[in-house]
Design a protein around this motif. Sequence first.
Motif, PDB file in Angstrom:
ATOM      1  N   ASP A  55       0.810  -1.220   0.000  1.00 24.49           N
ATOM      2  CA  ASP A  55       0.000   0.000   0.000  1.00 24.49           C
ATOM      3  C   ASP A  55       0.842   1.268   0.000  1.00 24.49           C
ATOM      4  O   ASP A  55       0.335   2.372   0.048  1.00 24.49           O
ATOM      5  N   ARG A  72      -6.372   0.287  -0.952  1.00 29.77           N
ATOM      6  CA  ARG A  72      -6.660  -1.107  -0.656  1.00 29.77           C
ATOM      7  C   ARG A  72      -6.964  -1.270   0.817  1.00 29.77           C
ATOM      8  O   ARG A  72      -6.429  -0.533   1.663  1.00 29.77           O
ATOM      9  N   ASN A  74      -6.742  -4.491   3.024  1.00 35.68           N
ATOM     10  CA  ASN A  74      -6.423  -5.922   3.051  1.00 35.68           C
ATOM     11  C   ASN A  74      -7.305  -6.689   4.034  1.00 35.68           C
ATOM     12  O   ASN A  74      -7.531  -7.884   3.856  1.00 35.68           O
ATOM     13  N   THR A  78      -9.929  -6.231  -0.484  1.00 34.96           N
ATOM     14  CA  THR A  78     -10.513  -5.435  -1.558  1.00 34.96           C
ATOM     15  C   THR A  78      -9.610  -4.262  -1.924  1.00 34.96           C
ATOM     16  O   THR A  78      -8.980  -3.660  -1.041  1.00 34.96           O
ATOM     17  N   VAL A  79      -9.575  -3.960  -3.213  1.00 35.84           N
ATOM     18  CA  VAL A  79      -8.918  -2.761  -3.727  1.00 35.84           C
ATOM     19  C   VAL A  79      -9.980  -1.872  -4.353  1.00 35.84           C
ATOM     20  O   VAL A  79     -10.916  -2.364  -4.997  1.00 35.84           O
TER      21      VAL A  79
END
Length: 129
Positions: A55, A72, A74, A78-79
Motif C-alpha cells: 500500500d 486497498r 487488506n 478489496t482494492v
Amino acid sequence: QLQLVESGGGLVQPGGSLRLSCAASGFSLDPYAVVWFRQAPGKEREGVSCIGSSDGNTKYTDSVKGRFTISRDNAKNTVYLQMNSLKAEDTAVYYCAAVSKLPSRSICVFWATAEYHYWGQGTQVTVSS
C-alpha cells in the motif's frame, strides 16, 4: 473458487464520481500488487492505476492523475478505485488484475497482461449526459 470480482460501475454524468471495488474471493490479496485496466471500444487495454502489495506505492496513467485514487483494504480483501471528475473519455470496461512480485511488496508498474495471476470479469463505466 479463486477469483477477482469487480463492482461499482454504471452510468454517470460528466463531472460525476464512481467508486469501483475489486474483491478477491478464495485467496488473500495481501501479497499481490493490483492494477486497474480499462478498455474502450476499438481501443487497446490500458493500465489506469496500480497499487503495491504494501500500500505504500501507487501509480497512475497521466490522463487520470488528480482525478482517480487507488486504495486497498487488506482486511476486506478489496482494492478500490475512486474516480472523480469523470469525463466522457473515461468510458470503458474496467478490469482489475492481481500479480505477486514477492519478495517485493512495493513495486507497482503496468506489467504486460500475461503476467497477472488473476483477472476480474470487468465492470462497465459509462460517462454521458
